[in-house]
Design a protein around this motif. Structure first.
Motif, PDB file in Angstrom:
ATOM      1  N   ILE A 109     -21.655  -2.669   0.153  1.00 56.82           N
ATOM      2  CA  ILE A 109     -22.221  -2.319  -1.148  1.00 56.82           C
ATOM      3  C   ILE A 109     -21.773  -0.916  -1.538  1.00 56.82           C
ATOM      4  CG2 ILE A 109     -24.352  -2.059  -2.476  1.00 56.82           C
ATOM      5  CD1 ILE A 109     -25.707  -3.852  -0.365  1.00 56.82           C
ATOM      6  N   LEU A 110     -21.224  -0.785  -2.740  1.00 58.43           N
ATOM      7  CA  LEU A 110     -20.828   0.510  -3.286  1.00 58.43           C
ATOM      8  C   LEU A 110     -21.773   0.842  -4.440  1.00 58.43           C
ATOM      9  CD1 LEU A 110     -16.924   0.192  -3.430  1.00 58.43           C
ATOM     10  CD2 LEU A 110     -18.339   1.130  -1.612  1.00 58.43           C
ATOM     11  N   SER A 111     -22.562   1.892  -4.278  1.00 55.47           N
ATOM     12  CA  SER A 111     -23.436   2.353  -5.352  1.00 55.47           C
ATOM     13  C   SER A 111     -22.785   3.551  -6.040  1.00 55.47           C
ATOM     14  CB  SER A 111     -24.818   2.731  -4.789  1.00 55.47           C
ATOM     15  OG  SER A 111     -24.706   3.868  -3.954  1.00 55.47           O
ATOM     16  N   ASP A 112     -23.548   4.227  -6.905  1.00 57.87           N
ATOM     17  CA  ASP A 112     -23.009   5.390  -7.601  1.00 57.87           C
ATOM     18  C   ASP A 112     -22.776   6.569  -6.659  1.00 57.87           C
ATOM     19  OD1 ASP A 112     -22.972   4.118 -10.031  1.00 57.87           O
ATOM     20  OD2 ASP A 112     -25.025   4.703 -10.533  1.00 57.87           O
ATOM     21  N   ARG A 113     -23.547   6.655  -5.596  1.00 56.59           N
ATOM     22  CA  ARG A 113     -23.511   7.838  -4.743  1.00 56.59           C
ATOM     23  C   ARG A 113     -22.969   7.578  -3.342  1.00 56.59           C
ATOM     24  NH1 ARG A 113     -27.202  11.562  -7.103  1.00 56.59           N
ATOM     25  NH2 ARG A 113     -28.363  10.626  -8.807  1.00 56.59           N
ATOM     26  N   SER A 114     -23.049   6.346  -2.851  1.00 54.40           N
ATOM     27  CA  SER A 114     -22.701   6.098  -1.459  1.00 54.40           C
ATOM     28  C   SER A 114     -22.240   4.664  -1.270  1.00 54.40           C
ATOM     29  CB  SER A 114     -23.905   6.376  -0.548  1.00 54.40           C
ATOM     30  OG  SER A 114     -24.961   5.500  -0.869  1.00 54.40           O
ATOM     31  N   LEU A 115     -21.731   4.386  -0.077  1.00 57.21           N
ATOM     32  CA  LEU A 115     -21.422   3.023   0.323  1.00 57.21           C
ATOM     33  C   LEU A 115     -22.316   2.654   1.501  1.00 57.21           C
ATOM     34  CD1 LEU A 115     -19.502   2.983   3.148  1.00 57.21           C
ATOM     35  CD2 LEU A 115     -17.847   3.925   1.546  1.00 57.21           C
ATOM     36  N   LYS A 127     -24.510   1.068   8.267  1.00 59.72           N
ATOM     37  CA  LYS A 127     -24.106   2.452   8.047  1.00 59.72           C
ATOM     38  C   LYS A 127     -24.198   2.775   6.560  1.00 59.72           C
ATOM     39  CE  LYS A 127     -20.813   2.890  11.888  1.00 59.72           C
ATOM     40  NZ  LYS A 127     -19.406   3.221  12.263  1.00 59.72           N
ATOM     41  N   THR A 128     -24.478   4.047   6.275  1.00 59.97           N
ATOM     42  CA  THR A 128     -24.476   4.554   4.903  1.00 59.97           C
ATOM     43  C   THR A 128     -23.665   5.837   4.873  1.00 59.97           C
ATOM     44  OG1 THR A 128     -26.657   3.608   4.451  1.00 59.97           O
ATOM     45  CG2 THR A 128     -25.881   5.337   2.972  1.00 59.97           C
ATOM     46  N   MET A 129     -22.714   5.920   3.947  1.00 59.07           N
ATOM     47  CA  MET A 129     -21.855   7.089   3.813  1.00 59.07           C
ATOM     48  C   MET A 129     -21.846   7.536   2.362  1.00 59.07           C
ATOM     49  SD  MET A 129     -18.530   6.062   6.113  1.00 59.07           S
ATOM     50  CE  MET A 129     -18.634   5.924   7.903  1.00 59.07           C
ATOM     51  N   THR A 130     -22.030   8.834   2.141  1.00 65.39           N
ATOM     52  CA  THR A 130     -21.965   9.367   0.784  1.00 65.39           C
ATOM     53  C   THR A 130     -20.507   9.613   0.398  1.00 65.39           C
ATOM     54  OG1 THR A 130     -22.205  11.633   1.588  1.00 65.39           O
ATOM     55  CG2 THR A 130     -24.218  10.443   1.012  1.00 65.39           C
ATOM     56  N   PHE A 131     -20.197   9.434  -0.864  1.00 61.29           N
ATOM     57  CA  PHE A 131     -18.823   9.640  -1.326  1.00 61.29           C
ATOM     58  C   PHE A 131     -18.396  11.098  -1.178  1.00 61.29           C
ATOM     59  CE2 PHE A 131     -19.961   5.806  -3.895  1.00 61.29           C
ATOM     60  CZ  PHE A 131     -19.067   4.954  -3.282  1.00 61.29           C
ATOM     61  N   ALA A 132     -19.350  12.012  -1.234  1.00 62.09           N
ATOM     62  CA  ALA A 132     -19.006  13.429  -1.123  1.00 62.09           C
ATOM     63  C   ALA A 132     -18.430  13.771   0.243  1.00 62.09           C
ATOM     64  CB  ALA A 132     -20.238  14.288  -1.400  1.00 62.09           C
ATOM     65  N   ASN A 133     -18.727  12.957   1.288  1.00 63.62           N
ATOM     66  CA  ASN A 133     -18.264  13.253   2.640  1.00 63.62           C
ATOM     67  C   ASN A 133     -17.037  12.456   3.057  1.00 63.62           C
ATOM     68  OD1 ASN A 133     -20.318  15.109   3.096  1.00 63.62           O
ATOM     69  ND2 ASN A 133     -21.731  13.525   3.801  1.00 63.62           N
ATOM     70  N   ILE A 134     -16.599  11.514   2.255  1.00 65.66           N
ATOM     71  CA  ILE A 134     -15.472  10.667   2.638  1.00 65.66           C
ATOM     72  C   ILE A 134     -14.172  11.469   2.577  1.00 65.66           C
ATOM     73  CG2 ILE A 134     -14.087   8.663   1.952  1.00 65.66           C
ATOM     74  CD1 ILE A 134     -16.667   7.296   1.120  1.00 65.66           C
ATOM     75  N   GLN A 135     -13.400  11.387   3.660  1.00 63.72           N
ATOM     76  CA  GLN A 135     -12.152  12.130   3.771  1.00 63.72           C
ATOM     77  C   GLN A 135     -10.918  11.242   3.628  1.00 63.72           C
ATOM     78  OE1 GLN A 135     -11.939  15.547   4.193  1.00 63.72           O
ATOM     79  NE2 GLN A 135     -14.144  15.527   3.878  1.00 63.72           N
ATOM     80  N   GLN A 136     -10.989  10.003   4.106  1.00 59.01           N
ATOM     81  CA  GLN A 136      -9.795   9.165   4.116  1.00 59.01           C
ATOM     82  C   GLN A 136     -10.181   7.696   4.011  1.00 59.01           C
ATOM     83  OE1 GLN A 136      -7.193   9.928   7.421  1.00 59.01           O
ATOM     84  NE2 GLN A 136      -5.724   8.346   6.866  1.00 59.01           N
ATOM     85  N   VAL A 137      -9.359   6.935   3.279  1.00 54.70           N
ATOM     86  CA  VAL A 137      -9.525   5.489   3.148  1.00 54.70           C
ATOM     87  C   VAL A 137      -8.170   4.848   3.412  1.00 54.70           C
ATOM     88  CG1 VAL A 137     -10.279   3.593   1.673  1.00 54.70           C
ATOM     89  CG2 VAL A 137     -11.315   5.852   1.395  1.00 54.70           C
ATOM     90  N   VAL A 193     -11.319   1.575  -5.641  1.00 55.19           N
ATOM     91  CA  VAL A 193     -12.679   1.840  -6.144  1.00 55.19           C
ATOM     92  C   VAL A 193     -13.315   3.002  -5.390  1.00 55.19           C
ATOM     93  CG1 VAL A 193     -15.012   0.905  -6.343  1.00 55.19           C
ATOM     94  CG2 VAL A 193     -13.045  -0.499  -6.979  1.00 55.19           C
ATOM     95  N   ILE A 194     -13.172   3.009  -4.059  1.00 52.11           N
ATOM     96  CA  ILE A 194     -13.756   4.086  -3.256  1.00 52.11           C
ATOM     97  C   ILE A 194     -13.110   5.414  -3.602  1.00 52.11           C
ATOM     98  CG2 ILE A 194     -14.068   4.980  -0.923  1.00 52.11           C
ATOM     99  CD1 ILE A 194     -14.257   2.117   0.054  1.00 52.11           C
ATOM    100  N   LEU A 195     -11.775   5.440  -3.676  1.00 53.96           N
ATOM    101  CA  LEU A 195     -11.083   6.694  -3.982  1.00 53.96           C
ATOM    102  C   LEU A 195     -11.441   7.203  -5.372  1.00 53.96           C
ATOM    103  CD1 LEU A 195      -7.535   6.018  -2.467  1.00 53.96           C
ATOM    104  CD2 LEU A 195      -9.369   7.452  -1.548  1.00 53.96           C
ATOM    105  N   ALA A 196     -11.622   6.295  -6.329  1.00 47.88           N
ATOM    106  CA  ALA A 196     -12.005   6.715  -7.675  1.00 47.88           C
ATOM    107  C   ALA A 196     -13.383   7.371  -7.673  1.00 47.88           C
ATOM    108  CB  ALA A 196     -11.984   5.511  -8.620  1.00 47.88           C
ATOM    109  N   ARG A 197     -14.317   6.827  -6.923  1.00 47.31           N
ATOM    110  CA  ARG A 197     -15.655   7.410  -6.889  1.00 47.31           C
ATOM    111  C   ARG A 197     -15.672   8.710  -6.080  1.00 47.31           C
ATOM    112  NH1 ARG A 197     -20.003   2.449  -7.196  1.00 47.31           N
ATOM    113  NH2 ARG A 197     -18.867   1.292  -8.802  1.00 47.31           N
TER     114      ARG A 197
END
Length: 247
Positions: A109-115, A127-137, A193-197
């Motif tokens: 699930i991808l929400s506005d703030r996290s996956l 697991k829950t990860m915020t987009f602000a902390n994602i480094q690589q996809v 989608v992840i990289l855009a967010r």
């Protein structure tokens, strides 16, 4: 797709209800049906290995019993081999059902703030990860996955190089700062989608979505009068400071 699972199996494994989909611009991705076939193939390979192990064990027991050449040794050998065969037969239906319906319980699930990721029937992992902390996809695909037309999308967050390993799928050790979208038929779409967010959160500077409602205008007469009064007081304060320093 949860209706594919027998109710008794869900009660036996104590499977939690499906995750709640957050409101807003949320997107849900599910594993492809080809991922089910991929898991069934791996399960069949493991069963073939178990059959080969049972056959080798039977030959070994027969050799040991024949070497001892005692009536009691024959009884013990037959009992051990019977327990091994019964155990193998008992795990067959449960293992087959888990391998067949496991894909239906993979939620990404991808929400506005996290996956948020939840997967597994026997060993449930979330697991829950915020987009602000994602480094690589990145996209990963082994030769067998290529045959089935699926790929995994790997997501890494900050600190991934020092995190301890957590229990993931069989044969796949994961770190606490890693997450996988498994069995995806169109992995490029998920990656984009992840990289855009992630870019959206970094551009905002505070980790908040950019589509925040505009602040109300402060151009009302009362606000203007208050601003003028404050400006007058600040000017008077600046004029009073030099005179105090001269004293």
């Amino acid at each position: 797709m949860a209706e594919l699972a027998p109710a008794w199996l869900l009660r036996l494994l104590r499977v939690p209800p499906p995750p709640r989909i957050p409101e807003g611009n949320a997107r849900v991705f599910r594993a492809a049906i080809a991922y089910r076939n991929y898991r069934l193939f791996l399960w069949a390979v493991r069963q073939a290995g178990l059959v080969a192990g049972l056959f080798a064990g039977a030959l070994f027991l027969a050799a040991v019993v024949q070497h001892i050449n005692h009536p009691l040794s024959y009884v013990i050998g037959y009992v051990l081999e019977a327990f091994a065969v019964l155990g193998f037969l008992a795990q067959l239906p449960v293992g087959f059902l888990v391998a067949r319906i496991d894909y239906a319980f993979c939620w990404y699930i991808l929400s506005d703030r996290s996956l948020r990721l939840r997967e597994g029937l026997v060993s449930i992992q979330e697991k829950t990860m915020t987009f602000a902390n994602i480094q690589q996809v990145s996209i990963q695909q082994n030769p067998l996955q290529r045959v089935f037309g699926i790929s995994d999308v790997k997501v890494e967050t900050a600190g991934g190089g020092s995190g301890g390993k957590s229990s993931g799928k069989a044969g796949q050790g994961e770190r606490m700062h890693e997450a996988y979208f498994r069995g995806m038929p169109h992995p490029e779409e998920i990656r984009d989608v992840i990289l855009a967010r992630v870019r959206m959160h970094r551009d905002s500077g505070l980790g908040e979505p950019q589509h925040v409602a505009a602040l109300p205008s402060a151009a009302s007469p009362a606000a203007l009068d208050a601003a003028k009064e404050l400006l007058t007081e600040m000017r008077a304060l600046r004029q009073a400071l030099p005179s105090r320093r001269e004293q």
